[in-house]
Design an enzyme around this catalytic site. Structure first.
Site, PDB file in Angstrom:
ATOM      1  N   LYS A 205      27.763 -32.048 -66.757  1.00  0.00           N
ATOM      2  CA  LYS A 205      27.261 -33.430 -66.789  1.00  0.00           C
ATOM      3  C   LYS A 205      27.802 -34.203 -65.581  1.00  0.00           C
ATOM      4  O   LYS A 205      27.056 -34.849 -64.869  1.00  0.00           O
ATOM      5  CB  LYS A 205      27.703 -34.081 -68.106  1.00  0.00           C
ATOM      6  CG  LYS A 205      27.273 -35.516 -68.260  1.00  0.00           C
ATOM      7  CD  LYS A 205      27.643 -36.043 -69.639  1.00  0.00           C
ATOM      8  CE  LYS A 205      27.434 -37.547 -69.686  1.00  0.00           C
ATOM      9  NZ  LYS A 205      27.764 -38.124 -70.996  1.00  0.00           N
ATOM     10  N   GLU A 211      37.193 -26.562 -64.019  1.00  0.00           N
ATOM     11  CA  GLU A 211      36.899 -25.165 -64.364  1.00  0.00           C
ATOM     12  C   GLU A 211      35.525 -24.758 -63.851  1.00  0.00           C
ATOM     13  O   GLU A 211      35.339 -23.694 -63.255  1.00  0.00           O
ATOM     14  CB  GLU A 211      36.928 -24.974 -65.886  1.00  0.00           C
ATOM     15  CG  GLU A 211      38.293 -25.129 -66.525  1.00  0.00           C
ATOM     16  CD  GLU A 211      38.541 -26.540 -67.023  1.00  0.00           C
ATOM     17  OE1 GLU A 211      38.027 -27.509 -66.407  1.00  0.00           O
ATOM     18  OE2 GLU A 211      39.274 -26.687 -68.023  1.00  0.00           O
ATOM     19  N   GLY A 265      28.393 -34.755 -73.931  1.00  0.00           N
ATOM     20  CA  GLY A 265      28.441 -33.316 -73.694  1.00  0.00           C
ATOM     21  C   GLY A 265      28.229 -32.513 -74.970  1.00  0.00           C
ATOM     22  O   GLY A 265      27.459 -31.554 -75.006  1.00  0.00           O
ATOM     23  N   ARG A 266      28.890 -32.927 -76.048  1.00  0.00           N
ATOM     24  CA  ARG A 266      28.805 -32.143 -77.293  1.00  0.00           C
ATOM     25  C   ARG A 266      27.512 -32.407 -78.055  1.00  0.00           C
ATOM     26  O   ARG A 266      27.281 -31.836 -79.107  1.00  0.00           O
ATOM     27  CB  ARG A 266      30.041 -32.422 -78.153  1.00  0.00           C
ATOM     28  CG  ARG A 266      30.300 -33.896 -78.433  1.00  0.00           C
ATOM     29  CD  ARG A 266      31.710 -34.096 -78.972  1.00  0.00           C
ATOM     30  NE  ARG A 266      32.068 -35.508 -79.127  1.00  0.00           N
ATOM     31  CZ  ARG A 266      32.624 -36.264 -78.201  1.00  0.00           C
ATOM     32  NH1 ARG A 266      32.855 -35.754 -76.994  1.00  0.00           N
ATOM     33  NH2 ARG A 266      32.955 -37.524 -78.451  1.00  0.00           N
ATOM     34  N   GLU A 351      36.173 -33.212 -81.275  1.00  0.00           N
ATOM     35  CA  GLU A 351      36.194 -34.085 -80.093  1.00  0.00           C
ATOM     36  C   GLU A 351      35.608 -35.457 -80.452  1.00  0.00           C
ATOM     37  O   GLU A 351      35.910 -36.450 -79.810  1.00  0.00           O
ATOM     38  CB  GLU A 351      35.413 -33.443 -78.928  1.00  0.00           C
ATOM     39  CG  GLU A 351      35.891 -33.933 -77.560  1.00  0.00           C
ATOM     40  CD  GLU A 351      35.204 -33.247 -76.388  1.00  0.00           C
ATOM     41  OE1 GLU A 351      33.970 -33.234 -76.319  1.00  0.00           O
ATOM     42  OE2 GLU A 351      35.909 -32.732 -75.505  1.00  0.00           O
ATOM     43  N   HIS A 382      37.839 -10.179 -95.410  1.00  0.00           N
ATOM     44  CA  HIS A 382      38.875  -9.152 -95.295  1.00  0.00           C
ATOM     45  C   HIS A 382      40.046  -9.626 -94.456  1.00  0.00           C
ATOM     46  O   HIS A 382      40.825  -8.821 -93.958  1.00  0.00           O
ATOM     47  CB  HIS A 382      38.253  -7.864 -94.750  1.00  0.00           C
ATOM     48  CG  HIS A 382      37.189  -7.346 -95.665  1.00  0.00           C
ATOM     49  ND1 HIS A 382      37.462  -6.491 -96.712  1.00  0.00           N
ATOM     50  CD2 HIS A 382      35.867  -7.637 -95.754  1.00  0.00           C
ATOM     51  CE1 HIS A 382      36.341  -6.246 -97.377  1.00  0.00           C
ATOM     52  NE2 HIS A 382      35.370  -6.933 -96.813  1.00  0.00           N
ATOM     53  N   LYS A 508      44.305 -32.887 -68.108  1.00  0.00           N
ATOM     54  CA  LYS A 508      43.609 -32.624 -66.836  1.00  0.00           C
ATOM     55  C   LYS A 508      44.412 -33.195 -65.669  1.00  0.00           C
ATOM     56  O   LYS A 508      44.589 -32.546 -64.637  1.00  0.00           O
ATOM     57  CB  LYS A 508      42.224 -33.296 -66.839  1.00  0.00           C
ATOM     58  CG  LYS A 508      41.212 -32.703 -67.783  1.00  0.00           C
ATOM     59  CD  LYS A 508      39.870 -33.414 -67.614  1.00  0.00           C
ATOM     60  CE  LYS A 508      38.892 -33.030 -68.705  1.00  0.00           C
ATOM     61  NZ  LYS A 508      37.627 -33.760 -68.653  1.00  0.00           N
TER      62      LYS A 508
HETATM   63  O1  F6P Z   1      36.950 -32.255 -71.133  1.00  0.00           O
HETATM   64  C1  F6P Z   1      36.037 -32.545 -72.131  1.00  0.00           C
HETATM   65  C2  F6P Z   1      34.642 -32.635 -71.612  1.00  0.00           C
HETATM   66  O2  F6P Z   1      34.455 -33.843 -70.970  1.00  0.00           O
HETATM   67  C3  F6P Z   1      33.640 -32.471 -72.727  1.00  0.00           C
HETATM   68  O3  F6P Z   1      33.425 -33.616 -73.446  1.00  0.00           O
HETATM   69  C4  F6P Z   1      32.458 -31.961 -71.985  1.00  0.00           C
HETATM   70  O4  F6P Z   1      31.528 -31.372 -72.842  1.00  0.00           O
HETATM   71  C5  F6P Z   1      33.130 -30.980 -71.053  1.00  0.00           C
HETATM   72  O5  F6P Z   1      34.337 -31.598 -70.701  1.00  0.00           O
HETATM   73  C6  F6P Z   1      32.356 -30.590 -69.835  1.00  0.00           C
HETATM   74  O6  F6P Z   1      32.061 -31.684 -69.029  1.00  0.00           O
HETATM   75  P1  F6P Z   1      30.986 -31.559 -67.864  1.00  0.00           P
HETATM   76  O7  F6P Z   1      29.674 -31.201 -68.486  1.00  0.00           O
HETATM   77  O8  F6P Z   1      30.965 -32.898 -67.217  1.00  0.00           O
HETATM   78  O9  F6P Z   1      31.439 -30.481 -66.925  1.00  0.00           O
END
Ligand code: F6P
Length: 544
Positions: A205, A211, A265-266, A351, A382, A508
């Site tokens: 987003k 990452e 995002g979620r 979240e 199990h 972060k």
């Molecule tokens: O660190 C949490 C977060 O902001 C989530 O809410 C989001 O889904 C994820 O990181 C990824 O964010 P982006 O789509 O901006 O890379």
């Protein structure tokens, strides 16, 4: 408003003092109509919530709590585009992502639904080209593997749905999902790939997530080393709200699929973030999934609380978490293809509602979001089901089950018998959890008196049973929306902003500060706490 001062809250506190006396055995024995009354349908989902430790009085006070906190009004405000995410000053309009063409929902005077359908058309046109083999890579070969690089909502939703809808996938196209900054994730994903038939979808987003950008840069290097710089245009597309950063990364924004800051995002699996899913299952099936979401949206905004499935389930969770002090909630899909669903729900729920400050900035004085966890059945039976049945903590559990095998493994003869066994196990678990086996019942057959207590099942452990005929795209959309609106209901009652996630920020920032301390050639001056300083020194000594 201090919700704890309301009559409904006080009444629920009083009910909770007698929680131990709420016996499912008696509730069922005293009320022959219980199951009929407490089984509701929404779309294709049939939800039996009779095995919950709630009475009519508890339900009435939960409904009053929903009324007092304005769940229905807040839902309308969200869906019409009010800026209900106040800490980020944003509208929250994931429901507009599945609104039919022609419906108008405005943010700042602009109709967002028209924009949603523009992007859906763009996605569909691109998807058709890739699936038809008309979009070819730099060497002229059609795309066979789509590698989604994203994390959190930019990974969990499409990854979960891709697994769930395995039966609907295009035979040539498979997807892989790379999220972790652990280099092993990307290395494993590309290990057997042919770059000529591989497409990377960089999903973020913000397009600033550490990452995702680290993985995206390594993926670009991997591709350029093998096919050259010019190949990027044919092998990289982006899904983002941030066109500037996408261009800066080197992806042509003609190959970018947009969405908007009002999609959390979620809550984004049904936006362009679902692109890898659409590539796998096709635009038509993706549309069916959106229809499924919409069925539950419409139910949620138009049904009185007493019959409103997501609202009721959300309120029951409030009852357990806040009033009965039950800290966790298990989600157990009896479907292998839903194996990522619990992980998806962890982000959606934890979240959204894992918060100790109310939307007005005041601290909460009660328990909020539960710890959500789960694994598919029958595997869990199990391992951790021991604790569910006989542990010292009660875990409210959701069972999710399909009427027909949710796979196309028809070549496996006798597959129906597997499904009958799966279903029998699922029903047996909910029965055993609810009704247990008393010491007297055990003693009737157990010859060794020393074992009677060990073999006794306390029962009285609540669960919901969610059933659908088959795991189709529409049913998946219905399931996700069911949980989205449960989480929403809980957030409103708890007075939270379910749409921000400030709690992820500190880690972060600290990680960014630590990176140069790990990598600098000179010994860095460290001013963390003693433990963190020592950890950094130890890693520097180990670092190859
Ligand atoms: O660190 C949490 C977060 O902001 C989530 O809410 C989001 O889904 C994820 O990181 C990824 O964010 P982006 O789509 O901006 O890379």
């Amino acid at each position: 408003m201090d919700i704890t001062m309301t009559d409904a809250w006080r009444a629920l506190r009083a009910h909770a003092e007698h929680f131990a006396d709420l016996e499912l055995r008696s509730l069922f024995a005293d009320d022959p109509d219980r199951v009929d009354r407490m089984t509701l349908s929404v779309g294709d989902l049939v939800v039996d919530w009779s095995k919950h430790r709630v009475t009519q009085a508890v339900l009435a006070d939960l409904a009053a709590l929903a009324e007092t906190t304005g769940v229905a009004d807040r839902a309308s405000a969200m869906m019409r585009g009010d800026r209900v995410n106040t800490t980020e000053n944003r509208a929250v309009l994931h429901t507009a992502l599945r609104a039919p063409a022609g419906r108008v929902v405005e943010v700042d005077g602009e109709d967002v639904v028209a924009g949603v359908h523009r992007v859906l058309h763009q996605m569909a046109a691109f998807t058709d080209r890739v699936r038809d083999g008309d979009w070819v890579g730099a060497t002229g070969l059609p795309i066979e593997t789509v590698v989604n690089i994203g994390i959190g909502g930019s990974d969990l939703g499409p990854g979960m749905a891709y697994e769930a809808l395995a039966a609907f996938r295009h035979p040539r196209i498979r997807c892989q999902f790379v999220s972790n900054v652990d280099g092993s994730d990307l290395a494993a994903a590309v290990a057997d790939l042919d770059p000529a038939t591989t497409m990377f979808v960089i999903s973020s987003k913000t397009f600033t997530t550490q990452e995702t950008l680290t993985n995206a840069k390594s993926a670009r290097r991997w591709l350029v080393d093998r096919l050259g710089e010019d190949a990027i245009a044919k092998h990289f597309v982006a899904v983002s709200t941030n066109a500037d950063e996408v261009a800066e990364f080197g992806i042509d924004i003609a190959n970018m699929f947009g969405f908007w800051d009002w999609v959390g995002g979620r809550y984004s699996v049904d936006s362009a973030i679902g692109l890898p899913l659409m590539l796998a299952i096709g635009a038509e099936a993706f549309g069916e999934m959106l229809d499924g979401f919409r069925i539950v949206d419409e139910h949620f905004v138009s049904t009185p609380i007493e019959e409103n499935v997501p609202a009721l389930l959300g309120l029951i969770e409030v009852w357990y978490r806040t009033f009965c002090d039950l800290p966790t909630r298990a989600v157990l899909p009896y479907s292998r293809y839903l194996h990522r669903f619990p992980a998806y729900l962890q982000q959606l729920d934890m979240e959204s509602n894992g918060k100790c400050v109310r939307i007005d900035g005041e601290p909460v004085t009660y328990e909020t979001g539960p710890i959500v966890w789960g694994e598919p059945g029958t595997n869990g039976q199990h391992s951790f089901h021991q604790l569910l049945h006989q542990g010292t903590t009660v875990v409210p559990t959701d069972f999710i089950l399909m009427g027909a095998p949710d796979h196309t493994d028809d070549q496996l003869s006798g597959v129906e018998a597997h499904h009958d066994l799966l279903v029998a196990n699922c029903f047996a678990q909910s029965e055993a959890l609810a009704f247990g086996k008393t010491a007297m019942e055990v003693a009737a057959t157990e010859t060794n008196p020393a074992l009677v207590s060990h073999r006794t099942f306390p029962g009285n452990r609540p669960s919901t049973m969610i059933m659908a005929p088959r795991l189709t795209p529409s049913v998946l959309g219905q399931l996700v929306a069911l949980y989205e609106h449960q989480v929403f209901t809980q957030g409103v009652v708890w007075g939270l902003n379910s749409f921000d996630q400030w709690g992820v920020e500190l880690g972060k920032v600290l990680a960014l500060a630590i990176v140069p301390e790990l990598t600098s050639t000179d010994e860095p001056a460290l001013d963390h706490d003693a433990s963190t300083n020592a950890l950094i020194r130890r890693y520097r000594a180990l670092r190859p």
